[in-house]
Design an enzyme around this catalytic site. Structure first.
Site, PDB file in Angstrom:
ATOM      1  N   CYS A 115      39.579  35.802  36.434  1.00 58.46           N
ATOM      2  CA  CYS A 115      40.443  34.915  36.921  1.00 58.46           C
ATOM      3  C   CYS A 115      39.833  34.064  37.998  1.00 58.46           C
ATOM      4  CB  CYS A 115      41.476  35.532  37.793  1.00 58.46           C
ATOM      5  SG  CYS A 115      42.647  36.827  36.463  1.00 58.46           S
TER       6      CYS A 115
HETATM    7  O1  LIG Z   1      40.567  38.743  40.352  1.00 57.26           O
HETATM    8  C1  LIG Z   1      41.477  38.933  39.580  1.00 57.26           C
HETATM    9  C2  LIG Z   1      41.814  39.482  38.730  1.00 57.26           C
HETATM   10  C3  LIG Z   1      43.204  39.428  37.772  1.00 57.26           C
HETATM   11  N1  LIG Z   1      44.136  38.779  38.734  1.00 57.26           N
HETATM   12  C4  LIG Z   1      45.297  38.729  37.935  1.00 57.26           C
HETATM   13  C5  LIG Z   1      46.024  37.146  37.552  1.00 57.26           C
HETATM   14  C6  LIG Z   1      47.138  37.425  36.606  1.00 57.26           C
HETATM   15  O2  LIG Z   1      48.342  38.020  37.371  1.00 57.26           O
HETATM   16  C7  LIG Z   1      46.527  38.431  35.851  1.00 57.26           C
HETATM   17  C8  LIG Z   1      45.652  38.090  34.472  1.00 57.26           C
HETATM   18  O3  LIG Z   1      46.664  37.688  33.402  1.00 57.26           O
HETATM   19  P1  LIG Z   1      46.185  36.368  32.846  1.00 57.26           P
HETATM   20  O4  LIG Z   1      46.258  35.212  33.484  1.00 57.26           O
HETATM   21  O5  LIG Z   1      45.087  36.645  32.205  1.00 57.26           O
HETATM   22  O6  LIG Z   1      47.499  36.422  31.681  1.00 57.26           O
HETATM   23  O7  LIG Z   1      45.482  39.103  36.732  1.00 57.26           O
HETATM   24  C9  LIG Z   1      43.594  38.010  39.695  1.00 57.26           C
HETATM   25  O8  LIG Z   1      44.715  37.619  40.473  1.00 57.26           O
HETATM   26  N2  LIG Z   1      42.551  38.256  40.292  1.00 57.26           N
END
Ligand SMILES: O=c1ccn([C@H]2C[C@H](O)[C@@H](COP(=O)(O)O)O2)c(=O)[nH]1
Length: 215
Positions: free
Chosen positions: A140
């Site tokens: 992310c």
């Molecule tokens: O370091 C991180 C890792 C993951 N997510 C969150 C963002 C999203 O809610 C979800 C990933 O979903 P997608 O955007 O890949 O669909 O995980 C974060 O906020 N920070």
């Protein structure tokens, strides 16, 4: 228009951002079918990520009262930003930054900053197009950039997608620890940390907890 938030500490930036999303967020169902409230392009500048004390030792980051990310668990998570080993996870930021691409981007950034203080080239990435165009679980936080100006280290992180209730806070603490490491190695002071969240969202299951956390 981007949303700009300025805060003294990480905790304050987090609370201001949550308030903004609860007030102005638009309902979006994500690709797993989960409901969220979302704003696009939230940029939070945290001016003093570490609360300095008199002797500048044991500088602290205050955690929001009652929040599930705190203590040892939070420390361990933040350390992952600096550890090359991904320890069985699909990815970790430390692994992407220090080992995955067969280059230690953190040390290379430090080298550039030492070679030329005002360099604009101390930038690191995590997104690996070979892997991340195909997988479901993908980083992310995509980019981190450092600039030294006036002996202060300015750190910027860009997140393509950001779970503001569940992940923004520990992510910010991880970034602050990384900034501290780079500041120590370059003989600078940790300056502001700017977090750009392209999709800043809160999951429906967290709406009530998030509201409670604001009281
Ligand atoms: O370091 C991180 C890792 C993951 N997510 C969150 C963002 C999203 O809610 C979800 C990933 O979903 P997608 O955007 O890949 O669909 O995980 C974060 O906020 N920070």
């Amino acid at each position: 228009m981007p949303y700009k938030i300025t805060a003294n500490e990480i905790k304050d930036g987090w609370q201001k951002l949550i308030k903004k999303i609860l007030k102005e967020g638009k309902p979006i169902k994500d690709e797993r079918g989960t409901r969220t409230l979302e704003i696009l392009n939230a940029i939070v500048e945290i001016q003093r990520p570490f609360r300095p004390n008199f002797y500048h030792i044991n500088e602290e980051i205050e955690t929001p009262k009652g929040y599930f990310w705190s203590g040892e668990k939070l420390k361990e998570y933040a350390n992952q930003f600096l550890k090359p080993d991904k320890k069985g996870f699909i990815y970790t930021y430390g692994n992407r930054l220090r080992s995955h691409f067969k280059v230690d981007q953190v040390e290379e950034a430090i080298k550039r900053l030492k070679n030329f203080k005002k360099t604009r080239r101390a930038t690191m990435i995590t997104w690996d197009p070979q892997v991340d165009t195909k997988e479901d679980e993908v980083p992310c936080m995509i980019l981190i950039d450092f600039k030294i100006r006036g002996n202060k280290l300015y750190t910027t992180g860009v997140w393509r997608s950001h779970d503001i209730y569940g992940a923004w806070f520990p992510n910010a603490v991880g970034l602050a620890h990384l900034a501290k490491y780079v500041a120590e190695k370059t003989g600078t002071k940790v300056g502001p940390i700017t977090i750009h969240s392209i999709s800043a969202h809160i999951y429906e299951v967290n709406f009530e907890e998030a509201k409670k956390m604001m009281r």
